[in-house]
Motif scaffolding. Sequence first.
Motif, PDB file in Angstrom:
ATOM      1  N   THR A  28     -23.666  -0.204 -50.829  1.00 13.17           N
ATOM      2  CA  THR A  28     -23.085  -0.648 -49.563  1.00 13.17           C
ATOM      3  C   THR A  28     -22.263  -1.915 -49.762  1.00 13.17           C
ATOM      4  N   GLN A  29     -22.844  -2.884 -50.461  1.00 14.37           N
ATOM      5  CA  GLN A  29     -22.122  -4.138 -50.705  1.00 14.37           C
ATOM      6  C   GLN A  29     -20.943  -3.916 -51.651  1.00 14.37           C
ATOM      7  N   ALA A  32     -18.156  -2.432 -49.670  1.00 13.55           N
ATOM      8  CA  ALA A  32     -17.559  -3.421 -48.771  1.00 13.55           C
ATOM      9  C   ALA A  32     -16.589  -4.335 -49.516  1.00 13.55           C
ATOM     10  N   ARG A  36     -12.524  -4.355 -48.932  1.00 16.92           N
ATOM     11  CA  ARG A  36     -11.838  -5.575 -48.490  1.00 16.92           C
ATOM     12  C   ARG A  36     -10.640  -5.873 -49.384  1.00 16.92           C
ATOM     13  N   ARG A  41     -10.535   3.071 -48.230  1.00 18.40           N
ATOM     14  CA  ARG A  41     -11.868   3.568 -48.556  1.00 18.40           C
ATOM     15  C   ARG A  41     -11.818   4.548 -49.730  1.00 18.40           C
ATOM     16  N   ILE A 106     -12.351  -0.233 -44.303  1.00 18.23           N
ATOM     17  CA  ILE A 106     -13.615  -0.612 -43.658  1.00 18.23           C
ATOM     18  C   ILE A 106     -13.435  -2.013 -43.095  1.00 18.23           C
ATOM     19  N   THR A 108     -16.075  -3.828 -41.348  1.00 17.13           N
ATOM     20  CA  THR A 108     -17.308  -4.558 -41.662  1.00 17.13           C
ATOM     21  C   THR A 108     -18.320  -3.570 -42.203  1.00 17.13           C
ATOM     22  N   THR A 109     -19.145  -4.055 -43.085  1.00 12.99           N
ATOM     23  CA  THR A 109     -20.213  -3.248 -43.642  1.00 12.99           C
ATOM     24  C   THR A 109     -21.464  -4.094 -43.682  1.00 12.99           C
TER      25      THR A 109
END
Length: 188
Positions: A28-29, A32, A36, A41, A106, A108-109
């Motif tokens: 997940t991180q 993200a 960014r 994606r 994306i 925010t994650t």
Amino acid sequence: MDIDTQLMQQIANKEHHALAQIYERHVTQMLAVACRILKSRKDAEDLIHDVFLEIWNKASDFDDKRSSVRTWILMRVRSRAIDRLRQLARTQKFFSSDAYDESDAIQTTEPAPDQLAEWRCARSAVEQLPESQYTVIVLSYYEGLTCTEIAERCRIPVGTVKSRLSAAIRHLRGALESSGEKAHARPR
């Protein structure tokens, strides 16, 4: 020894289940950070695949005395994303910018539930930086700019960028280490 370090040792021994666990804990991180920087994606997912291949092949290079597993992985993501961004910029010169689809990015994650407190602490530490340090950290780590690119954008010398980054990292390291000590303190 923490669970991530144990998993990295298992990956170095080519144990597939450990790679799956590292994936679950950090994807997940990783996604993200990649999104960014790359703003896509699809490109971020491709990059994450490549980083996991690198983790599989280079797990034995990990040194828990130098950084945490998460830091080691996220620095690989950031570095590869910046490389990919430069490569994409070179190849996209030939294509129209109208082809970009904002829905791929994306905004925010959220971190995994077991990492939420640590994530909030890190975010708070970044937000407490002086404006000059906050700016260079955001441009470097979230937008993926090099020191030279930050210097050009902010119209300051490269040496100043490096000094501000160094000061910001020292501040963040101190803030996160002290919060980590509080979080891991044993009740008496």
